[in-house]
Motif scaffolding. Sequence first.
Motif, PDB file in Angstrom:
ATOM      1  N   GLU A 219       3.368  -2.187  -1.940  1.00 51.70           N
ATOM      2  CA  GLU A 219       2.715  -3.114  -1.169  1.00 51.70           C
ATOM      3  C   GLU A 219       3.427  -3.680  -0.050  1.00 51.70           C
ATOM      4  O   GLU A 219       4.957  -3.985  -0.122  1.00 51.70           O
ATOM      5  CB  GLU A 219       2.861  -4.323  -2.421  1.00 51.70           C
ATOM      6  N   GLN A 231      -0.387  -8.611  -5.125  1.00 55.42           N
ATOM      7  CA  GLN A 231      -1.523  -7.949  -5.243  1.00 55.42           C
ATOM      8  C   GLN A 231      -1.615  -6.741  -6.464  1.00 55.42           C
ATOM      9  O   GLN A 231      -2.423  -6.771  -7.139  1.00 55.42           O
ATOM     10  CB  GLN A 231      -2.111  -7.234  -3.906  1.00 55.42           C
ATOM     11  N   SER A 232      -0.769  -5.835  -6.466  1.00 52.49           N
ATOM     12  CA  SER A 232      -0.757  -4.848  -7.294  1.00 52.49           C
ATOM     13  C   SER A 232      -0.024  -5.112  -8.629  1.00 52.49           C
ATOM     14  O   SER A 232       0.791  -6.011  -8.784  1.00 52.49           O
ATOM     15  CB  SER A 232      -0.057  -3.405  -6.812  1.00 52.49           C
TER      16      SER A 232
END
Lengths: 243, 413
Positions: A219, A231-232
Amino acid sequence: MSKIIELKNVNKWFDKFQALKDVSLEVNQQEKIVICGPSGSGKSTLIRCINRLEEHQEGEIIVDGKEISDNTKDIEQIRAEVGMVFQQFNLFPHLSILDNCTLAPIWVKKLPKKQAEEIAMRNLEKVQIADQAKKFPGQLSGGQQQRSALARALCMEPKIMLFDEPTSALDPEMIKEVLDSMVDLAKAGMTMIVVTHEMGFAKEVADNMIFMDEGRIVEKAKTKDFFDNPQSDRTKLFLSQIL
Amino acid sequence: MKPSKENLTSFVIFGGFFIFISFLDVLLNTFLNLNFTGFLPSKLSYFAPLILGTIGLYFIRIEFSGNKLLDKINTNFNSTNFNAILTLIVIFTLIKYIPPILNWFFFDANFSGNSKEDCTGSGACWVFVKVWFNRFVYGMYPDAEQWRINSAFILLFSLVGASFFVPLKIKKYLLIFLLFVYPIIGLKLISGGDFGLKYVETGAWGGLSLTFIVSAFALILCFPIGMFLALGRRSSLPAIRYTSIGFIELWRGVPLITVLFMSAVMFPMFLPDGTYVDKLIRVLIAITLFEAAYMAEVIRGGLQALPKGQYEAAKSLGMGYWRMHFLIILPQALKLVIPGIANTFLALVKDTPLIFVVGLLELAGMVNLAKTNPKWLGMAMEGYVFAGLVFWIICYAMSRYSQNLEKKLSTER
């Protein structure tokens, strides 16, 4: 703002172990990037490839318009423009702090001794250890040594500074004094790539955050987004563990 | 009967008495040849002082007696029965053997005179060393020309001495002069042949001056060669690495005496007809290369002891291979291996007598020659003791210098 470092699909193996997998990255002038990730994720390897302390096998690394290749002269030139601070300080124990700082400017940049000493004292003042200039590294505390190492790198007047876990080998008390010096440097507009676990420092100075795992950049995001809205799942897990 | 603090005085007196008897026995035995324990069986009589002394020391072994001297003796020499016995053996051995050695060296020795017949005493015949002194120092070098050797060495020592006092700037040039100009001047002065100086062939050189010449040349030359071999062995270029490994292993695997033989006998056969390389030069090259191989391994030990971070820091500052090694790596590595370097240097100095195999006689060689002189037969002991002492002085001085250097270069807190 113009690009100063560009990595394109860089792959790196240690024998059979792949340390970097298809890493691409662009760094602009004056940008501050903090790289974090679990140990063994390739973050140190990544910045060590930028000044070729490690060789990459595939892909392109372009620093300040020069591609890093086997050409020794080019590499030496790039290294003179890219300063590095190590986890273990790596000061030269046989030389005084002042000589540590003036050695490379005199022998690599061919500055006259007097000018090199002026630059050295200026940088030692910046990191607030000018009064220790005549001492040897073994006589200083860990924090003072690391700040000397920072000053030594700055004496080459680099365009880019790389930090490889600069506070990991320090006592908690000394971490702050080193981070303060790094914050000052960031405010002065240096391009910086920092591998660290100091998230407080990251929030204060980083423009962008990179999270690495298993040799990949998982990321990359603006600092605020990275911490507020990762996000991840892997990033979320990592952040939940260290924050 | 356990010695205790309550009866301190009586135990000390009692023990002291036993110790006194044991020492008295040894002293009388040594100096007056009396044996008042002679009435005992011979073996018991021989060990009597040791037994009495041990008993005496047992009685005075009282912990925390409050008497400073007694406590000191007990902690340092008399902590257990075994240590008490060792202490006594050492002291008795010294009492018994120091006087005869001193007698041989000084009191029964002969110093005056100039032939073997003047040696009437039972001790050493230093007349031998006195008469041959000139030869021991200068070998077969003609007497009339010996001032040339003297002045060469005086020049050397004053230059070296001066290098300790002059400021750093001049020191640099002085060292360059010493390393590159002086050897030529010195050799020319001693060998002669030009400037109206009579030519003296190297076969006539000898004695202590030859020891110095050979040692000094080999020391100065083997160091840089060893350094480059050490770097070569760690080089990433296979050609350089394998050449260095081959060179080092070849020379380390061969005895010096064989190398010297080869330099004298085989080497000339490989030279084209009509060319001639002086015997001494050949020997110097042989010793230098031989010692360089050892030096290389010593220095490599230092290179390997340095953490990888030192290399990385030097590289990250933009230093190339040579700057990195000469500014960062070698200064630290050499400092680390000063004891090893001193070791190799001392071994080199003590290896110089081996050049006798090619007919060059340095100090030990000259002693060897002198003792076979028909007029001076039986003087081997004096000669070798003299040579041994001289070598010891040289080596001890070098050893002390290396220790000083270590201290001076130390940058620990």
